[in-house]
Design an enzyme around this catalytic site. Structure first.
Site, short mmCIF file in Angstrom:
data_model
loop_
_atom_site.label_atom_id
_atom_site.label_comp_id
_atom_site.label_asym_id
_atom_site.label_seq_id
_atom_site.Cartn_x
_atom_site.Cartn_y
_atom_site.Cartn_z
N ASN A 92 -7.36 67.63 88.70
CA ASN A 92 -6.99 69.04 88.75
C ASN A 92 -5.98 69.36 87.65
OD1 ASN A 92 -8.60 69.11 91.01
ND2 ASN A 92 -6.88 68.97 92.45
N HIS A 109 -7.11 65.19 83.37
CA HIS A 109 -7.82 66.27 82.67
C HIS A 109 -6.87 67.33 82.13
CE1 HIS A 109 -11.79 65.28 84.93
NE2 HIS A 109 -11.57 64.47 83.91
N GLY A 175 -11.36 65.27 97.99
CA GLY A 175 -11.77 66.58 97.50
C GLY A 175 -12.45 66.59 96.16
N ASN A 201 -13.45 64.09 102.18
CA ASN A 201 -14.09 65.21 101.50
C ASN A 201 -14.75 66.13 102.51
OD1 ASN A 201 -14.51 66.21 98.71
ND2 ASN A 201 -16.69 66.10 99.29
N LEU A 202 -14.88 67.43 102.13
CA LEU A 202 -15.46 68.39 103.09
C LEU A 202 -16.86 67.99 103.48
CD1 LEU A 202 -14.82 71.09 104.49
CD2 LEU A 202 -15.96 72.25 102.59
N ALA A 219 -9.43 68.78 103.72
CA ALA A 219 -8.33 67.94 103.23
C ALA A 219 -7.04 68.26 103.99
CB ALA A 219 -8.12 68.17 101.74
C1 BV8 Z 1 -15.80 61.89 78.54
C2 BV8 Z 1 -10.90 70.18 83.12
C3 BV8 Z 1 -16.08 60.41 76.77
C4 BV8 Z 1 -11.10 71.54 82.61
C5 BV8 Z 1 -13.00 69.10 83.65
C6 BV8 Z 1 -20.72 58.72 81.95
C7 BV8 Z 1 -19.52 58.18 81.50
C8 BV8 Z 1 -18.62 58.95 80.79
C9 BV8 Z 1 -18.90 60.30 80.51
C10 BV8 Z 1 -20.09 60.84 80.96
C11 BV8 Z 1 -20.99 60.07 81.68
N1 BV8 Z 1 -22.05 60.85 81.97
C12 BV8 Z 1 -21.82 62.10 81.49
C13 BV8 Z 1 -20.65 62.13 80.85
C14 BV8 Z 1 -20.07 63.28 80.18
C15 BV8 Z 1 -19.24 64.17 81.09
C16 BV8 Z 1 -19.77 64.25 82.49
O1 BV8 Z 1 -19.32 63.55 83.38
N2 BV8 Z 1 -20.71 65.16 82.70
C17 BV8 Z 1 -21.24 65.37 84.03
C18 BV8 Z 1 -21.51 66.85 84.24
C19 BV8 Z 1 -22.47 64.50 84.19
N3 BV8 Z 1 -17.87 63.69 81.12
C20 BV8 Z 1 -17.05 64.07 80.14
O2 BV8 Z 1 -17.39 64.76 79.20
C21 BV8 Z 1 -15.60 63.56 80.23
N4 BV8 Z 1 -15.26 63.01 78.96
O3 BV8 Z 1 -16.56 61.26 79.20
O4 BV8 Z 1 -15.43 61.54 77.29
C22 BV8 Z 1 -15.54 60.15 75.45
C23 BV8 Z 1 -15.55 58.86 75.01
C24 BV8 Z 1 -15.04 58.59 73.77
C25 BV8 Z 1 -14.52 59.61 72.99
C26 BV8 Z 1 -14.51 60.92 73.46
C27 BV8 Z 1 -15.03 61.20 74.70
C28 BV8 Z 1 -14.60 64.68 80.45
C29 BV8 Z 1 -14.86 65.36 81.73
C30 BV8 Z 1 -13.69 66.32 82.03
C31 BV8 Z 1 -14.18 67.75 81.99
N5 BV8 Z 1 -13.11 68.64 82.44
N6 BV8 Z 1 -11.97 69.86 84.03
C32 BV8 Z 1 -10.94 72.54 83.71
O5 BV8 Z 1 -10.42 72.21 84.78
O6 BV8 Z 1 -11.38 73.66 83.48
S1 BV8 Z 1 -14.19 68.72 84.79
C33 BV8 Z 1 -13.97 69.51 86.29
O7 BV8 Z 1 -15.03 69.10 87.15
C34 BV8 Z 1 -12.75 69.08 87.06
O8 BV8 Z 1 -11.65 68.80 86.28
C35 BV8 Z 1 -13.18 67.86 87.79
O9 BV8 Z 1 -12.83 66.71 87.08
C36 BV8 Z 1 -14.63 67.89 87.74
C37 BV8 Z 1 -15.22 67.63 89.08
O10 BV8 Z 1 -14.86 68.66 89.86
P1 BV8 Z 1 -14.26 68.40 91.32
O11 BV8 Z 1 -12.80 68.28 91.18
O12 BV8 Z 1 -14.97 67.30 92.00
O13 BV8 Z 1 -14.64 69.78 91.94
P2 BV8 Z 1 -16.06 70.21 92.51
O14 BV8 Z 1 -16.04 71.69 92.67
O15 BV8 Z 1 -17.15 69.58 91.71
O16 BV8 Z 1 -16.08 69.52 93.95
C38 BV8 Z 1 -15.11 69.89 94.91
C39 BV8 Z 1 -15.34 69.00 96.11
O17 BV8 Z 1 -14.35 69.34 97.09
C40 BV8 Z 1 -16.69 69.21 96.75
O18 BV8 Z 1 -17.26 67.94 97.03
C41 BV8 Z 1 -16.38 69.96 98.04
O19 BV8 Z 1 -17.22 69.56 99.11
C42 BV8 Z 1 -14.97 69.49 98.34
N7 BV8 Z 1 -14.16 70.45 99.08
C43 BV8 Z 1 -14.20 71.80 99.03
N8 BV8 Z 1 -13.28 72.31 99.89
C44 BV8 Z 1 -12.64 71.26 100.46
C45 BV8 Z 1 -13.20 70.07 99.95
N9 BV8 Z 1 -12.78 68.85 100.33
C46 BV8 Z 1 -11.79 68.80 101.25
N10 BV8 Z 1 -11.22 69.90 101.79
C47 BV8 Z 1 -11.61 71.13 101.42
N11 BV8 Z 1 -11.02 72.20 101.97
#
Ligand code: BV8
Length: 228
Positions: A92, A109, A175, A201-202, A219
């Site tokens: 976050n 991040h 989360g 997680n939810l 959470a």
């Molecule tokens: C990188 C910041 C490499 C900005 C964000 C394999 C290995 C390495 C990389 C990759 C790979 N495969 C693909 C990749 C590339 C990519 C990636 O992962 N793509 C995905 C889509 C497949 N990754 C990257 O690009 C990363 N960089 O790998 O660099 C590299 C190597 C060498 C040189 C240069 C580079 C960088 C990724 C970071 C992107 N930035 N955020 C901003 O915030 O705006 S990502 C963003 O989504 C968040 O920061 C977070 O990290 C991410 C996931 O989100 P969550 O936090 O999980 O939120 P989400 O909404 O998805 O889920 C919420 C959960 O909470 C749900 O499950 C829900 O059920 C639950 N919930 C809801 N309410 C509650 C709850 N739980 C409990 N209580 C509640 N009340």
């Protein structure tokens, strides 16, 4: 937690949901309002800097109006009370862990309340808007961007995270959907290195099957229950 000496906790947007901060992937979430490619990639920023600066200014403004919730408070209590090694690795970019009183935090991040200068690459504490292109406090160039890690960019302090995972007896994920790497792979790394793994997680996430134990619920209820 008597026999546990070293805990790594990974948090995601779900831990801030009950504070009123949009998650990314749930209905109506941030990514539904904006295409990831447009607002969370360097290419999107190069294409339309005003759109991206406005997106983060809006989130920084929203952050001012919310408070940490019971889950943040419980982790802060654990941070104060736990005598062993503890690291909260958060995906976050909000400051709710800090405002709840936690100290041992790593923002992999980046942070909404920080700005990065494209010219001198220095980071500066930042709580104002960036849309009006203010000068960098260090080099004075008008080239500040949000200090957040976009897709395709290297997350911060990965070496420190992996060394913490190597030492961990317990890895707790709170989360997060397990959709984004490298964070989504930490559970497998921790498990392969001998840690017990727990998910709070939810709903079941993309990584649930990798955890020794996965509990579903809010959470704000599960985390105090686990900590206390
Ligand atoms: C990188 C910041 C490499 C900005 C964000 C394999 C290995 C390495 C990389 C990759 C790979 N495969 C693909 C990749 C590339 C990519 C990636 O992962 N793509 C995905 C889509 C497949 N990754 C990257 O690009 C990363 N960089 O790998 O660099 C590299 C190597 C060498 C040189 C240069 C580079 C960088 C990724 C970071 C992107 N930035 N955020 C901003 O915030 O705006 S990502 C963003 O989504 C968040 O920061 C977070 O990290 C991410 C996931 O989100 P969550 O936090 O999980 O939120 P989400 O909404 O998805 O889920 C919420 C959960 O909470 C749900 O499950 C829900 O059920 C639950 N919930 C809801 N309410 C509650 C709850 N739980 C409990 N209580 C509640 N009340």
């Amino acid at each position: 937690m008597a026999e546990i000496r070293n805990i790594v906790i990974l948090t995601g947007a779900g831990i801030s949901a009950e504070s009123g901060i949009d998650t990314f992937r749930s209905a109506g979430g941030l990514w539904e309002q904006h295409r990831v490619e447009d607002v969370a990639t360097p290419e999107g920023f190069a294409r339309d800097p005003e759109l991206v600066l406005g997106f983060y200014d809006m989130r920084r403004e929203a952050l001012r109006k919310v408070q940490p919730n019971a889950a943040h408070a419980a982790l802060a209590r654990l941070d104060r009370q736990f005598a062993g090694e503890l690291l909260i690795v958060t995906q976050n970019v909000d400051d709710l862990h800090e405002r709840a009183g936690a100290r041992r935090i790593l923002h992999m991040h980046g942070e909404l309340k920080s700005a990065l200068c494209i010219s001198c690459e220095m980071r500066s504490p930042w709580d104002a808007t960036l849309s009006d292109r203010p000068p960098c406090p260090v080099c004075r160039a008008p080239s500040l961007r949000p200090d957040v890690v976009w897709f395709g960019e290297m997350p911060y302090q990965m070496d420190r995270i992996y060394s913490a995972l190597r030492e961990a007896d317990l890895f707790v994920s709170i989360g997060t959907s397990g959709a984004v790497y490298p964070a989504a792979g930490f559970v497998r790394d921790a498990r392969d290195l001998g840690a017990r793994t727990l998910e709070l997680n939810l709903e079941r996430s993309e990584g649930s099957a990798w955890f020794h134990e996965s509990r579903q619920g809010k959470a704000g209820e599960l985390v105090p229950e686990w900590v206390d």
